[in-house]
Each structure stands twice: as structure tokens, then as C-alpha cells.
Design an enzyme around this catalytic site. Structure first.
Site, PDB file in Angstrom:
ATOM      1  CG  ASN A 134      -1.815   1.260   1.223  1.00  0.00           C
ATOM      2  OD1 ASN A 134      -2.634   1.425   0.342  1.00  0.00           O
ATOM      3  ND2 ASN A 134      -1.631   2.141   2.194  1.00  0.00           N
ATOM      4  CG  ASP A 244      -8.162  16.340   9.101  1.00  0.00           C
ATOM      5  OD1 ASP A 244      -8.068  16.428   7.853  1.00  0.00           O
ATOM      6  OD2 ASP A 244      -7.902  15.299   9.718  1.00  0.00           O
TER       7      ASP A 244
END
Length: 421
Positions: A134, A244
Site C-alpha cells: 500500500n 484537518d
């Protein structure tokens, strides 16, 4: 196009801001990047170079893909993750190699007042376990001279690989890639089949991605900086606070620790940092979902374009442009969009004559073509985004879909007036 080639291209097209004066990595560089919006290259952050806002607008994305701005969605929806990769024996990344790891020597930035510490924000974490690979970007907080706290989001692939390794009490080998070809960095943010990020990058760039092998067995692309190490199977530390995409602080959580055992980099490396909640962060989070929505809506009606809007943090709000064939198409499009991107909170469906990149135009469609009791779908108690500050503690929210398309039987009532030629 390499990382440095792309920077040279930005410079040649007069889109690169260059700061030659000394700049602090604590607040000052991020503050200047926030004011700039466009690509900004710092030549002296503690004597080192760093770039931010590298892909800070759709103009840079379109330029990277070699398409017009309104052609990004079609390009991304057409390309399949089936490109070739090429294994090579060496890399310019290996010009300098050290096992005396000291992360404080890198221009790792502290962005906001309440941050838990300096963060790596554009690091592609490449991991492999039991034959599965990944590559994805994770935020990484500095917690020691050679240690990082990694925010691994369940049930994404890095989380799953670490979980499998931990169940066998084994460390998970990783390599953190900084300053790769921007197409590779973008591809690592996409939702492609497991282990296909580099193949997708190859298909997007029209040439094989070259990979070389680290000492721990992880294969990585050429880059400015590579941090090689392992995710500990047991150790966890507090990670956060971190700003975020909504511009608000995310929760502090116990997260796994990465121990860095080796640093490789080019001579005079250029560090790549993404400003939290900045334009590059928003686009890298949101744009990869646009082709997913585009393809899902194309199954129920004729879709023309999709955008995740900046005002909606490029994540929570979408505008979908369709060529309406029958009544009910817009509502089918709403349901398809929510199914394709489960974090989506609000979606507006518009006709072909509405410019989805112009929010004034979208608002015009809502003002003149929406009847609240019949053109709004309200869906309570469904899974939303963990990044939504208004979401419930259990992760649920209320979603709203707005059909801002013309009623076909009364189409002439909604036609815009045109001045004669």
C-alpha cells in the site's frame, strides 16, 4: 516529470513564489504559505529548501495532467490502474545516506498554535506485509529524534496491514516518500484497488514509475527524501491535536509509532509540505473522489461534470452537473453521489447551463429552480464523515440533496434571458 522538473515548470510559467530570506519552520513558513495560496518555494528554512502549495489549485492539477481545468474529471474517470512499473537498481535519492537519524534536521513544520508538534504532511507511507503493498499519505507527528506517530485510519489499507503484522507481533516495514513526481503523490491519495497506486500513477503519467528497493524490502519511487523504518507492533502514543480539512482541530488519539532507521536524500533536497486545511490539502483529499461520484452518477443519468467545492472543504459538499433526461434523474443522481462518497454531506444537482465552478451560478440555480417541499431530500441517521464537526459521536449525520434542475415540462419558465446579438 520529476518533482524538480515540475518546480522548474512552475518557475518558467511565472507561477512560483520564491522566498530567499531565512524563514522559521515554526508558524512562519506555514503562515506565508497560507497567504500565498499558489506554489511557494522557501530557500532557507534552517538552511534547507521546502515547497508548499505545490498542487494548490486546479490550474496546477490540470497542468500536471496536460488537460484543461474542466477536463480533469474526465481524465481521472477514464484512466485505469493498469500501468507498468519498472524496478531499478539505484536512485538519485541515494546520493546521501545516513543511519544517524535526527528528524529535527529536516524542515518539518509546526503549523498552528495548538498543534501536538511538528508534522510531516505530504509523506507517502509505503508499506508491505504478507504480499500486499500500500502507498498512501498519512499525517505523521514528530515524537522523538527518530520516532513518528502515524495517524492510521481504520479500515484503510495501512491500518489493515499494521493490524495483521501486530497480530503476529511483527513490526511493519515502511518507507516514507517525500518529494516524488507530483503525479505519484496524487495517485497515492486515490481510491484504487489495494496495491495499485504506482500502477495508477504510471497510467496517469503515460510512462512507467521506476521503483528501487530499500534495505527493509520496501520498493519506492525516486524522491527528494526517503525515511526508512518500521511501525512498532505494540507502542502507541498520543497523536494530535492536528488541524484537518475543515480548519478545526481533530481529536487526540493513541496511534502507532514509526521508528526511522535510515534517511536517504538527494543533495540539497527540497522538502514537500502540505498546509493543513490549505488549498493543496483540500484538493488532494477531494479531487480523488470526484471520478468516483462521476462514474456512479453516470450509471443513473447522463453526467457532465462533478466538483467537490472549496467552501465545503473539498470533501463534504458536491455539485453535480447532469444532462437531465427524465424527471427523477436528479434524485437518482443524489443517491448515487452519496453512495459513491459516504463522507459527502450535501449535494446539489444542476443542469448543463450552470457553471459548477462558479458558486454564484450554483446559487442562482438553487434560487430559481428549487421548491423546498419537493426538491430536497433529507436523509437522517446515516454514516457521515469523522471530520465533520457537526457529526454525532457515533459517526452518523443528516445528509441533504438538492435538486436544482429545471422541471422538464416547464422548461421554458426556467430559461435565462439572453440579450440579442
Amino acid at each position: 516529470m520529476s518533482f524538480r522538473d515540475f518546480i522548474d515548470h512552475l518557475r518558467a510559467s511565472d507561477r512560483l513564489v520564491e522566498i530567499t530570506d531565512p524563514v522559521s519552520k515554526v508558524f512562519e513558513a506555514p503562515r506565508l504559505a497560507k497567504k500565498s495560496n499558489g506554489p511557494i518555494l522557501f530557500h532557507d528554512i534552517d538552511g534547507q529548501k521546502a515547497i508548499m502549495n505545490l498542487l494548490g489549485s486546479r490550474d496546477e492539477l490540470a497542468d500536471m495532467f496536460g488537460v484543461p481545468k474542466d477536463g480533469i474529471i474526465r481524465r481521472l474517470s477514464e484512466v485505469r490502474p493498469d500501468g507498468d512499473v519498472k524496478i531499478v537498481d539505484s536512485s538519485p535519492t541515494q546520493e546521501v545516506i545516513t543511519e544517524d537519524v535526527d528528524l529535527s534536521k529536516l524542515p518539518l513544520m509546526t503549523h498552528f498554535e495548538k498543534d501536538g508538534g511538528p508534522y510531516i504532511t505530504a509523506g507517502i507511507v509505503v508499506s508491505e506485509y504478507d504480499g500486499m503493498m500500500n502507498a498512501s499519505i498519512h499525517r505523521l507527528m514528530i515524537v522523538g529524534k527518530d520516532k513518528l506517530a502515524a495517524r492510521l485510519v481504520p479500515p484503510r489499507h495501512s491500518f489493515v496491514l499494521h493490524k495483521k503484522a501486530s497480530e503476529n507481533n511483527e513490526p511493519l516495514p515502511v518507507a516514507i516518500v517525500l518529494g516524488a513526481d507530483p503525479v505519484i503523490t496524487f495517485a497515492s491519495t486515490t481510491r484504487v484497488p489495494a496495491g495499485k497506486e504506482f500502477e495508477y500513477a504510471s497510467a496517469l503519467r503515460g510512462a512507467p514509475v521506476e521503483l528501487f528497493e530499500c534495505e527493509n524490502g520496501i520498493k519506492v519511487p525516486h524522491a527528494e527524501i526517503i525515511l526508512e523504518g518500521y511501525i512498532d507492533p505494540v507502542e502507541r502514543v498520543d497523536e494530535g491535536p492536528f488541524v484537518d480539512i475543515t480548519g478545526t482541530y481533530d481529536l487526540v488519539r493513541k496511534e502507532p509509532v514509526i521508528r526511522i532507521t535510515k534517511v536517504m536524500h538527494r543533495r540539497d533536497p527540497i522538502y514537500h509540505g502540505i498546509l493543513p486545511a490549505g488549498p493543496e490539502h483540500l484538493l488532494m483529499m477531494g479531487v480523488p473522489y470526484e471520478p468516483k461520484i462521476y462514474n456512479a452518477v453516470s450509471e443513473v443519468t447522463t453526467v457532465k461534470n462533478v466538483v467537490l467545492t472549496e467552501g465545503g472543504c473539498c470533501y463534504l459538499h458536491a455539485v453535480v452537473q447532469i444532462e437531465k433526461q427524465t424527471e427523477g434523474d436528479a434524485k437518482n443522481a443524489i443517491m448515487a453521489a452519496f453512495a459513491a462518497h459516504t463522507s459527502l454531506k450535501h449535494v446539489v444537482i444542476v443542469d448543463e447551463d450552470i457553471d459548477i465552478f462558479d458558486m454564484q451560478d450554483v446559487e442562482f440555480a438553487i434560487a430559481t429552480r428549487v421548491k423546498g417541499d419537493s426538491d430536497m431530500m433529507i436523509i437522517p441517521n446515516v454514516r457521515g464523515s469523522s471530520l465533520d464537526p457537526r457529526g454525532a459521536p457515533d459517526g452518523t449525520t443528516t445528509k441533504v440533496g438538492i435538486d436544482a434542475t429545471k422541471v422538464l415540462a416547464e422548461k421554458e419558465n426556467f430559461e435565462r434571458a439572453k440579450m440579442p446579438e
